[in-house]
Design a protein around this motif. Structure first.
Motif, PDB file in Angstrom:
ATOM      1  N   ALA A  89      40.940  -8.365 -11.164  1.00  0.00           N
ATOM      2  CA  ALA A  89      39.937  -7.291 -11.073  1.00  0.00           C
ATOM      3  C   ALA A  89      39.300  -7.266  -9.693  1.00  0.00           C
ATOM      4  N   LEU A  90      39.009  -8.441  -9.143  1.00  0.00           N
ATOM      5  CA  LEU A  90      38.402  -8.504  -7.810  1.00  0.00           C
ATOM      6  C   LEU A  90      39.374  -8.057  -6.723  1.00  0.00           C
ATOM      7  N   LEU A  91      40.645  -8.367  -6.885  1.00  0.00           N
ATOM      8  CA  LEU A  91      41.637  -7.902  -5.913  1.00  0.00           C
ATOM      9  C   LEU A  91      41.777  -6.380  -5.959  1.00  0.00           C
ATOM     10  N   ALA A  92      41.669  -5.796  -7.157  1.00  0.00           N
ATOM     11  CA  ALA A  92      41.694  -4.334  -7.277  1.00  0.00           C
ATOM     12  C   ALA A  92      40.472  -3.725  -6.589  1.00  0.00           C
ATOM     13  N   LEU A  93      39.334  -4.379  -6.727  1.00  0.00           N
ATOM     14  CA  LEU A  93      38.113  -3.936  -6.050  1.00  0.00           C
ATOM     15  C   LEU A  93      38.308  -4.000  -4.535  1.00  0.00           C
ATOM     16  N   ARG A  94      38.845  -5.088  -4.062  1.00  0.00           N
ATOM     17  CA  ARG A  94      39.087  -5.267  -2.621  1.00  0.00           C
ATOM     18  C   ARG A  94      40.003  -4.178  -2.082  1.00  0.00           C
ATOM     19  N   LEU A  95      41.060  -3.886  -2.802  1.00  0.00           N
ATOM     20  CA  LEU A  95      42.019  -2.867  -2.382  1.00  0.00           C
ATOM     21  C   LEU A  95      41.368  -1.479  -2.350  1.00  0.00           C
ATOM     22  N   ALA A  96      40.561  -1.181  -3.365  1.00  0.00           N
ATOM     23  CA  ALA A  96      39.949   0.144  -3.472  1.00  0.00           C
ATOM     24  C   ALA A  96      38.839   0.370  -2.449  1.00  0.00           C
ATOM     25  N   LEU A  97      38.203  -0.699  -1.982  1.00  0.00           N
ATOM     26  CA  LEU A  97      37.011  -0.551  -1.140  1.00  0.00           C
ATOM     27  C   LEU A  97      37.213  -0.923   0.319  1.00  0.00           C
ATOM     28  N   GLY A  98      38.419  -0.933   0.790  1.00  0.00           N
ATOM     29  CA  GLY A  98      38.616  -1.279   2.194  1.00  0.00           C
ATOM     30  C   GLY A  98      38.410  -2.755   2.414  1.00  0.00           C
ATOM     31  N   GLY A  99      39.238  -3.552   1.789  1.00  0.00           N
ATOM     32  CA  GLY A  99      39.079  -4.992   1.736  1.00  0.00           C
ATOM     33  C   GLY A  99      39.073  -5.738   3.049  1.00  0.00           C
ATOM     34  N   ARG A 100      39.345  -5.073   4.162  1.00  0.00           N
ATOM     35  CA  ARG A 100      39.340  -5.815   5.426  1.00  0.00           C
ATOM     36  C   ARG A 100      37.967  -6.401   5.730  1.00  0.00           C
ATOM     37  N   PHE A 101      36.925  -5.857   5.101  1.00  0.00           N
ATOM     38  CA  PHE A 101      35.582  -6.367   5.319  1.00  0.00           C
ATOM     39  C   PHE A 101      35.240  -7.523   4.385  1.00  0.00           C
ATOM     40  N   LEU A 102      36.056  -7.710   3.363  1.00  0.00           N
ATOM     41  CA  LEU A 102      35.843  -8.829   2.450  1.00  0.00           C
ATOM     42  C   LEU A 102      36.704  -9.982   2.937  1.00  0.00           C
ATOM     43  N   ARG A 103      36.081 -10.979   3.456  1.00  0.00           N
ATOM     44  CA  ARG A 103      36.789 -12.129   4.033  1.00  0.00           C
ATOM     45  C   ARG A 103      37.147 -13.142   2.946  1.00  0.00           C
ATOM     46  N   TRP A 104      37.923 -12.680   1.968  1.00  0.00           N
ATOM     47  CA  TRP A 104      38.342 -13.541   0.875  1.00  0.00           C
ATOM     48  C   TRP A 104      39.706 -14.130   1.181  1.00  0.00           C
ATOM     49  N   ASN A 105      39.877 -15.399   0.916  1.00  0.00           N
ATOM     50  CA  ASN A 105      41.178 -16.043   1.039  1.00  0.00           C
ATOM     51  C   ASN A 105      41.947 -15.733  -0.246  1.00  0.00           C
ATOM     52  N   ILE A 106      42.709 -14.656  -0.230  1.00  0.00           N
ATOM     53  CA  ILE A 106      43.365 -14.206  -1.454  1.00  0.00           C
ATOM     54  C   ILE A 106      44.504 -15.119  -1.900  1.00  0.00           C
ATOM     55  N   SER A 107      44.877 -16.065  -1.056  1.00  0.00           N
ATOM     56  CA  SER A 107      45.880 -17.040  -1.500  1.00  0.00           C
ATOM     57  C   SER A 107      45.238 -18.136  -2.355  1.00  0.00           C
ATOM     58  N   ASP A 108      43.900 -18.194  -2.358  1.00  0.00           N
ATOM     59  CA  ASP A 108      43.175 -19.142  -3.203  1.00  0.00           C
ATOM     60  C   ASP A 108      43.302 -18.685  -4.654  1.00  0.00           C
ATOM     61  N   GLU A 109      43.685 -19.582  -5.546  1.00  0.00           N
ATOM     62  CA  GLU A 109      43.883 -19.220  -6.951  1.00  0.00           C
ATOM     63  C   GLU A 109      42.585 -18.879  -7.665  1.00  0.00           C
ATOM     64  N   THR A 110      41.479 -19.421  -7.200  1.00  0.00           N
ATOM     65  CA  THR A 110      40.210 -19.143  -7.857  1.00  0.00           C
ATOM     66  C   THR A 110      39.336 -18.234  -6.995  1.00  0.00           C
ATOM     67  N   PRO A 111      38.829 -17.168  -7.563  1.00  0.00           N
ATOM     68  CA  PRO A 111      37.908 -16.316  -6.809  1.00  0.00           C
ATOM     69  C   PRO A 111      36.517 -16.935  -6.699  1.00  0.00           C
ATOM     70  N   CYS A 112      36.286 -18.030  -7.382  1.00  0.00           N
ATOM     71  CA  CYS A 112      34.967 -18.665  -7.368  1.00  0.00           C
ATOM     72  C   CYS A 112      34.605 -19.212  -5.997  1.00  0.00           C
ATOM     73  N   ASN A 113      35.583 -19.348  -5.109  1.00  0.00           N
ATOM     74  CA  ASN A 113      35.328 -19.817  -3.743  1.00  0.00           C
ATOM     75  C   ASN A 113      35.123 -18.668  -2.758  1.00  0.00           C
ATOM     76  N   TRP A 114      35.266 -17.436  -3.218  1.00  0.00           N
ATOM     77  CA  TRP A 114      35.175 -16.281  -2.338  1.00  0.00           C
ATOM     78  C   TRP A 114      33.716 -15.933  -2.067  1.00  0.00           C
ATOM     79  N   SER A 115      33.449 -15.463  -0.873  1.00  0.00           N
ATOM     80  CA  SER A 115      32.108 -15.059  -0.479  1.00  0.00           C
ATOM     81  C   SER A 115      31.591 -13.944  -1.386  1.00  0.00           C
ATOM     82  N   GLY A 116      30.394 -14.132  -1.902  1.00  0.00           N
ATOM     83  CA  GLY A 116      29.753 -13.119  -2.735  1.00  0.00           C
ATOM     84  C   GLY A 116      30.129 -13.185  -4.209  1.00  0.00           C
ATOM     85  N   VAL A 117      31.027 -14.075  -4.572  1.00  0.00           N
ATOM     86  CA  VAL A 117      31.472 -14.218  -5.961  1.00  0.00           C
ATOM     87  C   VAL A 117      30.848 -15.487  -6.530  1.00  0.00           C
ATOM     88  N   ILE A 118      30.099 -15.338  -7.606  1.00  0.00           N
ATOM     89  CA  ILE A 118      29.441 -16.478  -8.242  1.00  0.00           C
ATOM     90  C   ILE A 118      30.010 -16.635  -9.643  1.00  0.00           C
TER      91      ILE A 118
END
Length: 130
Positions: free
Chosen positions: A50-79
């Motif tokens: 769901a978060l990857l779909a959000l990233r794709l829809a919203l111009g994800g270049r501004f979201l500095r998420w390491n998408i190779s990480d299996e857990t989104p819990c380490n991504w900035s802004g995700v709690i």
């Protein structure tokens, strides 16, 4: 040892007949290890999707998420709590576009902070106000 948990049934909610018999249903089961770890991984995987779909829809270049990480819990802004996404804080990230319907798949989401971005369209109905 594995346990079996009911995932879904069709076509309608289960009714026990007066005879005490359970009506014939087409049940779908998911086999899980007794400790339930596979269910946790599946839930977190669906949150990640769901978060990857959000990233794709919203111009994800501004979201500095390491998408190779299996857990989104380490991504900035995700709690996360109990291995589920419960808060999403992305204010002022220069995000634009429409919120995808997939954000409604974050079923444990309790707080969504997206102010100071440039969204268009409406909030998807799939995001519950509960």
């Amino acid at each position: 040892m594995s346990t079996r948990k009911r995932v879904s049934q069709s076509p309608s909610p289960l009714n026990v007949q007066a005879s005490g018999q359970i009506p014939d249903r087409n049940w779908n089961f998911l086999s899980l290890p007794a400790d339930g770890h596979s269910l946790v991984a599946y839930n977190l995987a669906s949150d990640r999707t769901a978060l990857l779909a959000l990233r794709l829809a919203l111009g994800g270049r501004f979201l500095r998420w390491n998408i190779s990480d299996e857990t989104p819990c380490n991504w900035s802004g995700v709690i996360c709590q109990a291995n589920r996404v419960v808060q999403l804080r992305l204010p002022g990230m220069a995000l634009s576009g429409e919120l995808p319907v997939a954000i409604g798949n974050l079923i444990e989401l309790r707080s969504l902070s997206l102010q100071f971005n440039a969204f268009s369209g409406s909030i998807p109905d799939e995001i519950e106000s509960g």
